[in-house]
Every structure is written in structure tokens, then in C-alpha cells.
Design an enzyme around this catalytic site. Structure first.
Site, short mmCIF file in Angstrom:
data_model
loop_
_atom_site.label_atom_id
_atom_site.label_comp_id
_atom_site.label_asym_id
_atom_site.label_seq_id
_atom_site.Cartn_x
_atom_site.Cartn_y
_atom_site.Cartn_z
N HIS A 91 -14.89 1.66 -0.29
CA HIS A 91 -13.84 0.81 -0.46
C HIS A 91 -12.56 1.42 0.26
O HIS A 91 -11.50 0.70 0.56
CB HIS A 91 -13.47 0.12 -1.64
CG HIS A 91 -14.54 -0.74 -2.13
ND1 HIS A 91 -14.35 -1.19 -3.52
CD2 HIS A 91 -15.53 -1.26 -1.71
CE1 HIS A 91 -15.45 -2.16 -3.67
NE2 HIS A 91 -16.11 -2.14 -2.79
N ARG B 289 1.46 1.91 -3.48
CA ARG B 289 0.32 2.26 -4.24
C ARG B 289 0.27 3.86 -3.96
O ARG B 289 -0.30 4.81 -4.67
CB ARG B 289 -1.04 1.56 -3.94
CG ARG B 289 -1.09 0.31 -3.94
CD ARG B 289 -1.39 -0.22 -5.37
NE ARG B 289 -0.52 0.16 -6.39
CZ ARG B 289 0.72 -0.48 -6.30
NH1 ARG B 289 1.00 -1.59 -5.47
NH2 ARG B 289 1.75 -0.46 -7.10
N TYR C 193 0.77 -1.29 -0.06
CA TYR C 193 -0.08 0.01 0.08
C TYR C 193 1.02 1.18 -0.03
O TYR C 193 0.57 2.43 -0.62
CB TYR C 193 -0.96 -0.06 1.25
CG TYR C 193 -2.28 -0.93 0.94
CD1 TYR C 193 -3.22 -0.42 -0.21
CD2 TYR C 193 -2.22 -2.28 1.51
CE1 TYR C 193 -4.14 -1.51 -0.36
CE2 TYR C 193 -3.11 -3.11 1.11
CZ TYR C 193 -4.13 -2.83 0.30
OH TYR C 193 -5.15 -3.77 -0.31
N VAL D 185 -9.72 3.60 -4.44
CA VAL D 185 -9.12 4.06 -3.13
C VAL D 185 -8.29 5.30 -3.58
O VAL D 185 -7.49 5.91 -2.37
CB VAL D 185 -8.31 2.85 -2.32
CG1 VAL D 185 -9.49 1.92 -1.91
CG2 VAL D 185 -7.55 2.23 -3.16
N CYS E 152 -6.26 2.83 13.20
CA CYS E 152 -5.88 1.93 14.05
C CYS E 152 -6.37 0.71 14.38
O CYS E 152 -7.64 0.59 14.41
CB CYS E 152 -6.08 3.08 15.29
SG CYS E 152 -5.17 2.04 16.97
N GLY F 253 -16.88 3.08 -15.60
CA GLY F 253 -15.65 2.47 -15.32
C GLY F 253 -15.74 1.31 -14.30
O GLY F 253 -14.69 1.24 -13.64
N ALA G 20 -14.01 6.85 -20.45
CA ALA G 20 -14.98 7.89 -19.44
C ALA G 20 -14.10 9.09 -20.01
O ALA G 20 -15.02 10.19 -19.90
CB ALA G 20 -14.41 7.51 -18.18
N ASN H 238 -18.65 2.50 -20.12
CA ASN H 238 -17.48 1.58 -19.70
C ASN H 238 -16.56 1.37 -20.83
O ASN H 238 -17.48 1.28 -22.14
CB ASN H 238 -18.05 0.36 -19.21
CG ASN H 238 -17.28 -0.23 -18.02
OD1 ASN H 238 -16.88 0.51 -17.05
ND2 ASN H 238 -16.62 -1.51 -18.34
N LEU H 239 -15.51 1.07 -20.95
CA LEU H 239 -14.78 0.69 -21.95
C LEU H 239 -15.06 -0.67 -22.67
O LEU H 239 -15.29 -0.89 -23.94
CB LEU H 239 -13.39 0.52 -21.69
CG LEU H 239 -12.17 0.41 -22.86
CD1 LEU H 239 -12.43 1.45 -23.87
CD2 LEU H 239 -10.87 0.48 -22.16
N1 APR Z 1 -13.28 4.47 -19.43
C1 APR Z 1 -14.29 3.72 -18.95
N2 APR Z 1 -13.97 2.49 -18.63
C2 APR Z 1 -12.72 1.81 -18.62
C3 APR Z 1 -11.46 2.43 -19.04
C4 APR Z 1 -11.57 3.80 -19.45
N3 APR Z 1 -10.88 4.67 -19.85
N4 APR Z 1 -10.66 1.88 -18.95
C5 APR Z 1 -11.01 0.71 -18.39
N5 APR Z 1 -12.25 0.57 -18.19
C6 APR Z 1 -13.21 -0.37 -17.73
C7 APR Z 1 -12.67 -1.90 -18.13
O1 APR Z 1 -13.33 -2.25 -19.04
C8 APR Z 1 -13.50 -2.70 -16.84
O2 APR Z 1 -14.59 -3.16 -17.11
O3 APR Z 1 -13.25 -0.44 -16.17
C9 APR Z 1 -13.58 -1.58 -15.64
C10 APR Z 1 -12.74 -2.01 -14.61
O4 APR Z 1 -13.04 -2.88 -13.82
P1 APR Z 1 -12.46 -3.64 -12.50
O5 APR Z 1 -10.81 -3.68 -12.82
O6 APR Z 1 -13.03 -4.77 -12.35
O7 APR Z 1 -12.57 -2.53 -11.48
P2 APR Z 1 -13.95 -2.07 -10.59
O8 APR Z 1 -15.04 -2.59 -11.14
O9 APR Z 1 -13.47 -0.87 -10.00
O10 APR Z 1 -13.36 -3.46 -9.34
C11 APR Z 1 -14.30 -3.32 -8.25
O11 APR Z 1 -12.86 -4.78 -6.99
O12 APR Z 1 -10.78 -5.64 -6.40
C12 APR Z 1 -11.60 -4.99 -6.12
O13 APR Z 1 -11.84 -3.46 -4.48
C13 APR Z 1 -11.38 -3.47 -5.67
O14 APR Z 1 -12.92 -1.65 -5.97
C14 APR Z 1 -12.46 -2.78 -6.50
C15 APR Z 1 -13.41 -3.66 -6.90
#
Ligand code: APR
Length: 235
Positions: free
Chosen positions: A109, A60, A57, A93, A117, A177, A221, A203-204
Site C-alpha cells: 500500500h 503521519r 500525510y 505505510v 511525481c 494484525g 502480535a 490477531n487481537l
Molecule cells: N496485535 C495483533 N493484532 C492487533 C493488535 C495487536 N497488538 N492490535 C490490533 N490488532 C488487530 C485488530 O483486532 C484488527 O483486526 O489488527 C487489526 C487491524 O485491522 P485494520 O485496522 O482494519 O487494519 P488493516 O487490516 O491493516 O487495514 C487494511 O485498510 O484502510 C486501509 O490501506 C489501509 O492498509 C490498510 C488496510
């Protein structure tokens, strides 16, 4: 579709920060920056190897010092400024929404920039020079060990009652996203629909729950949001 009086709830996921250079989760074969999720994102992982999790972390957090909000984050600030009732819920996050200027924001999240703590649950903001440390930090109230203020798998997301209330009152729900794989966030779409909200996905790639949205726009996005929001805020 959107006027100043429209009550809007937005859910964002890793995709909104992708254009800032932060990698999404599910494009990396179940690995998060080369680590297994169970190793770095579960309470069991923290118990088994706190130093590894702490270093992960910290890495990150250092990355946050190198990235900037993008046009997607910025467009959401214009939308918030235009509306009377607006809530942004993020699964991310990182701190890019608040750095862009978002105000009514819930980090469901948790937040990389905070620590909590393990003993008394006191939450502390992390100072910039502490981003570099690999030694544990202790609580300013009780000296207990501080852990990342992150919701790990099998832990309860934050501020759920406030989120559920907003979903039950919104006119429009927009998910941006997020792949729709992780609950309870993936269920927000259904909660908003049950209360009669119009639902939109941006979403992409088509997310897991794509068929349940009233409208889905495929693309980045950072390209779609500025165009859409400019149109909404000028009408
Ligand atoms: N614009 C829009 N969407 C996008 C872009 C972009 N430029 N780039 C990627 N994506 C999309 C991808 O196609 C994918 O479907 O964003 C999505 C990201 O998906 P994940 O990686 O699964 O992320 P998320 O949905 O936020 O994950 C949820 O999972 O691991 C845990 O706690 C973690 O908060 C996270 C949670």
C-alpha cells in the site's frame, strides 16, 4: 512446523504497529485520525483538497519520528534471518519493519517515507527535515508536484505479480494484525490455501476471514510472535 527450508510468506496489517503507538484503522469508526477515509485516502480527495491531504500525510510522517519498532517487528526479523525463503508483505505505510531490520519486504500500500511525481512517476525518498514542511515539494527530475507514495482506495496495490508468485510457492502463510476487510490482501489467505499452504492467523480480534485459517491464535502480535518464533528458530 517450520524448518530452515520452509518457504514462508507473512502478511502484516495495522495491528503489528499498534503496540508501537500507531492507531489501527477500523477501531476508529471509519475515521483515520479524525478524517473521513474518502477525504484523505482517495485520488478524488487529493484532487478536491490537495493541501489537506498533504498536511495529513505530513502529520503521519512526523508521527513516525516518534515511534519505534516493537517486539513483533523484531521477532519477524529473527524469522527472516533463520529461513532461506521468506517474504514479508505489509499493508502498512509506516517504516517500522525496515527500521527493525526486515529485508525482503514489500509495501503493497506504499510508503509514508516516499513521494511520487504526479507527472513522471519518479519516486523520491523524503528527507527528515522535509517531514515538517506544509508546502508541496517538486520532483527533482521534472519539477512536477510530488504526491504521497501511498496506494489510495481505487488504486492498484504495488508489486502484485511478485506477491502472487510468492503465495503460489509458499509452504506456510501467516497473516498478522489485519482485520481481513480490505482486498486484495484479504484474498491472500485463499490464494495460499489453493496452492496447498498451511495457513495461520494471529490477531487481537477474530478477523473477517477467521474461519478459513488452519490455525488462529488470538492475542497481541508483540507478545505471541516472540514466543512462537523463538520456538521455531530453536528447533
Ligand atoms: N496485535 C495483533 N493484532 C492487533 C493488535 C495487536 N497488538 N492490535 C490490533 N490488532 C488487530 C485488530 O483486532 C484488527 O483486526 O489488527 C487489526 C487491524 O485491522 P485494520 O485496522 O482494519 O487494519 P488493516 O487490516 O491493516 O487495514 C487494511 O485498510 O484502510 C486501509 O490501506 C489501509 O492498509 C490498510 C488496510
Amino acid at each position: 512446523m517450520i524448518s530452515k527450508q520452509t518457504n514462508v510468506v507473512i502478511l502484516t496489517g495495522a495491528g503489528i504497529s499498534a503496540e508501537s503507538g500507531i492507531r489501527t484503522f477500523r477501531d476508529s469508526n471509519g475515521l483515520w485520525e479524525n478524517h473521513r477515509i474518502e477525504e484523505v485516502a482517495t485520488p478524488e480527495g487529493w484532487q478536491a483538497n490537495p493541501q489537506l491531504v498533504w498536511n495529513f500525510y505530513q502529520q503521519r510522517r512526523r508521527q513516525l519520528l516518534e515511534v519505534k519498532p516493537n517486539q513483533g517487528h523484531e521477532a519477524l526479523v529473527s524469522l527472516e534471518n533463520h529461513l532461506q525463503n521468506f517474504l514479508l508483505v505489509t499493508q502498512n505505510v509506516d517504516d517500522l519493519h525496515e527500521r527493525a531490520g526486515s529485508k525482503n519486504l514489500i509495501h503493497m500500500h506504499g510508503e509514508l517515507a516516499k513521494l511520487r511525481c504526479e507527472v513522471c512517476s519518479h519516486v523520491e525518498e523524503m528527507m527528515e527535515d522535509e517531514h515538517l514542511q506544509e508546502t508541496f515539494l517538486s520532483c527533482s527530475k521534472c519539477e512536477g508536484r510530488l504526491r504521497p507514495h501511498i496506494v489510495w482506495f481505487n488504486e492498484m496495490p504495488m508489486q502484485m505479480p511478485e506477491i502472487e508468485k510468492a503465495l503460489s510457492e509458499c509452504d506456510v502463510f501467516i497473516a498478522i494484525g489485519t482485520s481481513g476487510h480490505v482486498y486484495p490482501a484479504a484474498n491472500f489467505l485463499h490464494m495460499a490455501r489453493r496452492h496447498g499452504a498451511h495457513t495461520m492467523g494471529i490477531n487481537l480480534d477474530p478477523p473477517e476471514n477467521v474461519y478459513f485459517f488452519d490455525e488462529f491464535i488470538q492475542g497481541k502480535a508483540g507478545e505471541i510472535l516472540p514466543m512462537l518464533i523463538e520456538k521455531w528458530t530453536q528447533s
